[in-house]
Design a protein around this motif. Structure first.
Motif, PDB file in Angstrom:
ATOM      1  N   VAL A 208     -28.249 -48.762  42.436  1.00  0.00           N
ATOM      2  CA  VAL A 208     -28.768 -47.423  42.205  1.00  0.00           C
ATOM      3  C   VAL A 208     -28.364 -46.605  43.416  1.00  0.00           C
ATOM      4  O   VAL A 208     -27.493 -45.626  43.371  1.00  0.00           O
ATOM      5  CB  VAL A 208     -30.261 -46.782  41.801  1.00  0.00           C
ATOM      6  N   LYS A 209     -28.511 -47.128  44.807  1.00  0.00           N
ATOM      7  CA  LYS A 209     -27.727 -46.086  46.271  1.00  0.00           C
ATOM      8  C   LYS A 209     -26.508 -46.022  45.946  1.00  0.00           C
ATOM      9  O   LYS A 209     -25.351 -44.826  45.764  1.00  0.00           O
ATOM     10  CB  LYS A 209     -27.713 -46.623  47.047  1.00  0.00           C
TER      11      LYS A 209
ATOM     12  N   ALA B 146     -22.847 -38.394  46.409  1.00  0.00           N
ATOM     13  CA  ALA B 146     -24.003 -38.621  46.781  1.00  0.00           C
ATOM     14  C   ALA B 146     -25.290 -39.009  47.769  1.00  0.00           C
ATOM     15  O   ALA B 146     -24.113 -40.110  48.035  1.00  0.00           O
ATOM     16  CB  ALA B 146     -25.428 -38.329  45.597  1.00  0.00           C
ATOM     17  N   ALA B 147     -25.448 -38.245  48.200  1.00  0.00           N
ATOM     18  CA  ALA B 147     -26.265 -39.141  49.576  1.00  0.00           C
ATOM     19  C   ALA B 147     -26.956 -40.263  49.200  1.00  0.00           C
ATOM     20  O   ALA B 147     -27.718 -41.404  49.541  1.00  0.00           O
ATOM     21  CB  ALA B 147     -26.717 -37.784  50.680  1.00  0.00           C
ATOM     22  N   ASP B 148     -27.966 -39.947  48.029  1.00  0.00           N
ATOM     23  CA  ASP B 148     -28.857 -40.548  47.023  1.00  0.00           C
ATOM     24  C   ASP B 148     -29.230 -40.429  46.231  1.00  0.00           C
ATOM     25  O   ASP B 148     -28.171 -39.221  45.718  1.00  0.00           O
ATOM     26  CB  ASP B 148     -30.846 -39.803  47.665  1.00  0.00           C
ATOM     27  N   CYS B 149     -29.781 -41.147  45.352  1.00  0.00           N
ATOM     28  CA  CYS B 149     -30.699 -41.111  44.117  1.00  0.00           C
ATOM     29  C   CYS B 149     -32.266 -40.288  43.712  1.00  0.00           C
ATOM     30  O   CYS B 149     -32.946 -40.396  44.574  1.00  0.00           O
ATOM     31  CB  CYS B 149     -30.194 -42.409  43.613  1.00  0.00           C
TER      32      CYS B 149
ATOM     33  N   LEU C  48     -29.027 -37.828  39.634  1.00  0.00           N
ATOM     34  CA  LEU C  48     -30.449 -38.538  38.643  1.00  0.00           C
ATOM     35  C   LEU C  48     -29.517 -39.826  38.614  1.00  0.00           C
ATOM     36  O   LEU C  48     -28.641 -40.081  37.978  1.00  0.00           O
ATOM     37  CB  LEU C  48     -31.151 -37.681  37.394  1.00  0.00           C
ATOM     38  N   VAL C  49     -30.572 -41.089  38.659  1.00  0.00           N
ATOM     39  CA  VAL C  49     -30.154 -42.271  38.004  1.00  0.00           C
ATOM     40  C   VAL C  49     -30.763 -42.796  37.681  1.00  0.00           C
ATOM     41  O   VAL C  49     -32.230 -42.849  37.991  1.00  0.00           O
ATOM     42  CB  VAL C  49     -29.272 -43.132  39.255  1.00  0.00           C
TER      43      VAL C  49
END
Length: 284
Positions: free
Chosen positions: A157-158, A166-169, A135-136
């Protein structure tokens, strides 16, 4: 081989004007079209969005859809992308070169088209096993519906997600989930889909719409409405969707499992439907 401002050039031969507004301001738009087995996937949807994005920036594209399609096909040929290949086509239009000023210049300014195609395999391992997310806070601007070149917010954010392993947000504005760094987000609760409405806070994803249509056609209820980070964390399943990510399961958020921590049945069903849609499109 690239197409740059009317010329076919190798990457090292490409020339950018120093006062091109795309370079100075990110004043331009782009699209990424998926290619399956040498064929464009949902070309019309991507072109419609490209034209809309340009219009929102008060730009008029001087090329017809037919001309852009012909350039795309020639790029496939020049880069030896054939009927057995999966790939992407990138098309970018900047407003063009003009003396640097913040307001939109008037007079004789000509948009510049740059495009390339390259082979890109499908992310089959991640589609099977899922990815992780963090979570971002969504720090991007308020016109995420326009597919512009201004992607620094998405980059940051990425990177925050990557720095956390983490792989993504999963992005949120004051606790309301929007989307991911370069993809839309869906939650599954009690067998039904939830996704943020397609307003100015998210990109109107081509793959997102395909998934919504496929879900409705197959009896899966879809809610296009805002939901909170708490709802996302309590979801039975989560997945993101995008041109190159397809129907991508998210199995943990902030290192906590989503549902069972495994790819769920609704995601698997949607992956099957999406796979069938790809095959249908390729065989038309």
């Amino acid at each position: 081989m690239l197409y740059v401002d009317g010329k076919w050039v190798e990457p090292g031969e490409a020339v950018i004007q120093p006062e091109d507004r795309g370079y100075n301001f990110g004043d331009g738009v782009y699209e990424v079209v998926r290619i399956y087995q040498g064929q464009f996937y949902h070309w019309d949807g991507h072109m419609k969005r490209l034209i809309r994005s340009a219009k929102e920036l008060h730009m008029t594209l001087p090329w017809s859809e037919e001309e852009l399609h012909a350039i795309g096909l020639e790029l496939l040929k020049k880069n030896q992308i054939g009927s057995a290949d999966d790939a992407i086509l990138y098309m970018q239009v900047t407003r063009g070169a003009a003396p640097r000023q913040h307001d939109i210049p008037t007079g004789d300014i000509r948009p510049v088209l740059m495009a390339f195609a390259r082979k890109k395999e499908r992310p089959l391992h991640d589609l099977q096993h899922g990815i992780t997310a963090k979570l971002v806070a969504d720090i991007r601007w308020l016109r995420c519906d326009i597919k512009t070149l201004n992607l620094l917010g998405a980059v940051l954010v990425k990177q925050e997600a990557k720095n956390a392993g983490a792989a993504d947000c999963i992005l949120h504005r004051d606790g309301i989930v929007t989307e991911c760094s370069a993809a839309n987000l869906f939650a599954v609760k009690n067998g039904e889909l939830y996704t943020h409405p397609a307003n100015n806070l998210i990109l109107h994803g081509i793959t997102r719409q395909v998934i919504i249509d496929l879900a409705k056609e197959n009896g899966i209820t879809v809610h296009e409405e805002p939901f909170t980070t708490g709802f996302a964390q309590e979801a039975d399943e989560l997945f993101l969707s995008g041109t190159t990510t397809e129907v991508m399961p998210i199995i943990t958020v902030d290192e906590k499992p989503v549902g069972t921590g495994q790819v769920g049945p609704v995601v698997r069903k949607l992956q099957e439907l999406f796979e069938a849609n790809i095959k249908q499109s390729v065989n038309v």
